[in-house]
Enzyme design. Sequence first.
Site, short mmCIF file in Angstrom:
data_model
loop_
_atom_site.label_atom_id
_atom_site.label_comp_id
_atom_site.label_asym_id
_atom_site.label_seq_id
_atom_site.Cartn_x
_atom_site.Cartn_y
_atom_site.Cartn_z
N SER A 51 2.29 1.40 -5.04
CA SER A 51 1.25 1.41 -6.07
C SER A 51 0.79 2.85 -6.37
O SER A 51 0.65 3.24 -7.52
CB SER A 51 0.07 0.56 -5.58
OG SER A 51 -0.88 0.42 -6.59
N HIS A 75 -13.96 6.55 -1.51
CA HIS A 75 -12.68 6.57 -0.78
C HIS A 75 -12.81 7.42 0.49
O HIS A 75 -11.84 7.61 1.22
CB HIS A 75 -11.59 7.22 -1.63
CG HIS A 75 -11.09 6.38 -2.77
ND1 HIS A 75 -10.77 5.05 -2.64
CD2 HIS A 75 -10.83 6.69 -4.06
CE1 HIS A 75 -10.33 4.58 -3.80
NE2 HIS A 75 -10.37 5.55 -4.68
N THR A 81 -9.14 -1.49 -4.69
CA THR A 81 -10.48 -0.98 -5.01
C THR A 81 -11.04 -1.65 -6.28
O THR A 81 -12.19 -2.10 -6.30
CB THR A 81 -10.41 0.54 -5.28
OG1 THR A 81 -9.54 1.12 -4.32
CG2 THR A 81 -11.77 1.17 -5.25
N ARG A 84 -1.29 -2.94 -12.62
CA ARG A 84 0.16 -2.84 -12.75
C ARG A 84 0.75 -4.23 -12.56
O ARG A 84 1.00 -4.93 -13.52
CB ARG A 84 0.71 -1.81 -11.74
CG ARG A 84 2.14 -1.40 -11.98
CD ARG A 84 2.62 -0.40 -10.94
NE ARG A 84 2.59 -0.96 -9.60
CZ ARG A 84 3.62 -1.57 -9.01
NH1 ARG A 84 4.77 -1.67 -9.63
NH2 ARG A 84 3.50 -2.06 -7.77
P1 A3P Z 1 -0.05 -2.63 -7.91
O1 A3P Z 1 0.22 -1.21 -8.31
O2 A3P Z 1 0.72 -3.04 -6.70
O3 A3P Z 1 0.08 -3.60 -9.02
P2 A3P Z 1 -6.82 0.29 -6.68
O4 A3P Z 1 -7.68 -0.67 -7.41
O5 A3P Z 1 -7.27 0.51 -5.26
O6 A3P Z 1 -6.59 1.52 -7.44
O7 A3P Z 1 -5.42 -0.44 -6.49
C1 A3P Z 1 -4.63 -0.76 -7.60
C2 A3P Z 1 -3.76 -1.94 -7.22
O8 A3P Z 1 -4.54 -3.14 -7.26
C3 A3P Z 1 -2.64 -2.13 -8.22
O9 A3P Z 1 -1.59 -2.71 -7.47
C4 A3P Z 1 -3.26 -3.11 -9.19
O10 A3P Z 1 -2.33 -3.81 -9.97
C5 A3P Z 1 -4.02 -4.03 -8.25
N1 A3P Z 1 -5.14 -4.70 -8.89
C6 A3P Z 1 -5.97 -4.22 -9.85
N2 A3P Z 1 -6.89 -5.13 -10.20
C7 A3P Z 1 -6.62 -6.23 -9.46
C8 A3P Z 1 -7.21 -7.53 -9.39
N3 A3P Z 1 -8.24 -7.85 -10.16
N4 A3P Z 1 -6.70 -8.40 -8.50
C9 A3P Z 1 -5.65 -8.06 -7.73
N5 A3P Z 1 -5.03 -6.87 -7.75
C10 A3P Z 1 -5.51 -5.96 -8.61
#
Ligand code: A3P
Length: 293
Positions: free
Chosen positions: A131, A101, A45, A257
């Site tokens: 995640s 969502h 997201t 993360r």
């Molecule tokens: P991980 O926990 O596997 O590292 P959301 O944005 O839907 O909350 O999802 C979070 C996940 O997207 C986390 O995965 C996070 O590290 C990753 N994420 C956040 N920013 C990102 C980016 N700019 N590019 C790629 N992945 C990203």
Amino acid sequence: TLKPLCLYQGFWCFPYYAESIILGQKYYKAEPSDIFVCSAPKSGTTWLKALTFSIVTRTRFNSSSNPLLFQSPHTCMPSFHRSFSKKLDIREPGLPLIASHTPYASLPKSVKDSDCKIVYICRDPRDAFVSLFHYIAKVRPKENEPISLEEAFELYCEGKSLFGPFWDNILGYWRASVERPRKVLFLKYEDMMKDTTLNVKKLAEFVGYPFSLEEEQQGMVQKIIEMCSFEFMSNLEVNKNGISRLATNVENNVFFRKGKVGDWKNHLTPEMANRLDNIIEQKLIGSGLTFNP
Ligand code: A3P
């Protein structure tokens, strides 16, 4: 913990969210220019929000004035559920973006009936689960008992997760994208990682902000990709130490993360992975959607 979640219209959410769904379904009037940025939690997201925001606003800001440098992507656009309970016109002036969502089935009818666009990102459920587990560990109220990986996994497999069952969330948008490919763009985190350029161009074209040849020659696509990359975003001061008012106050760094494909291999036992594989296979059967092992 997941205790305060309620099952509403077939999906698990916080009670305040259900309230905004009711209000949204009743009162939200979609504009053809609206762009809904949708996802199941932990599917990318933050990344999709940053990319869509950058694409849509690229002529307004230069490389030092872009709001993404000073704000979390989550505060750069209104969230449907956070805003709707407070006011009815939730759009930011001049910005057609709204994040949600909400499962496709529960989006307001006006969103489905109008010409507005929906972009959805999904992620391999094994990685999305890992995640989510880490996210919950960080944001859960301190007075709540910590939840173990095994307990969280059990709930996830039963479909009891934020805006889940995860398979319904994914399939709702998947089916809509198959039926109405000009209305719903279905993106996968893994594909976006593999070929970011192709997917960013696809996204820009889909939402009605295609890159011109001149922009491409000036390296605009690459600039956006670079600014929205995990490495760049996670190192910004605002995302390292800032706090955003979401449902509650959340430290921005909880959204960053590892940002890798396949981290589930470091957390799930072979048995757990097998169980989730079987659930995914069963639920997605006949849909045409797969997640490669
Ligand atoms: P991980 O926990 O596997 O590292 P959301 O944005 O839907 O909350 O999802 C979070 C996940 O997207 C986390 O995965 C996070 O590290 C990753 N994420 C956040 N920013 C990102 C980016 N700019 N590019 C790629 N992945 C990203």
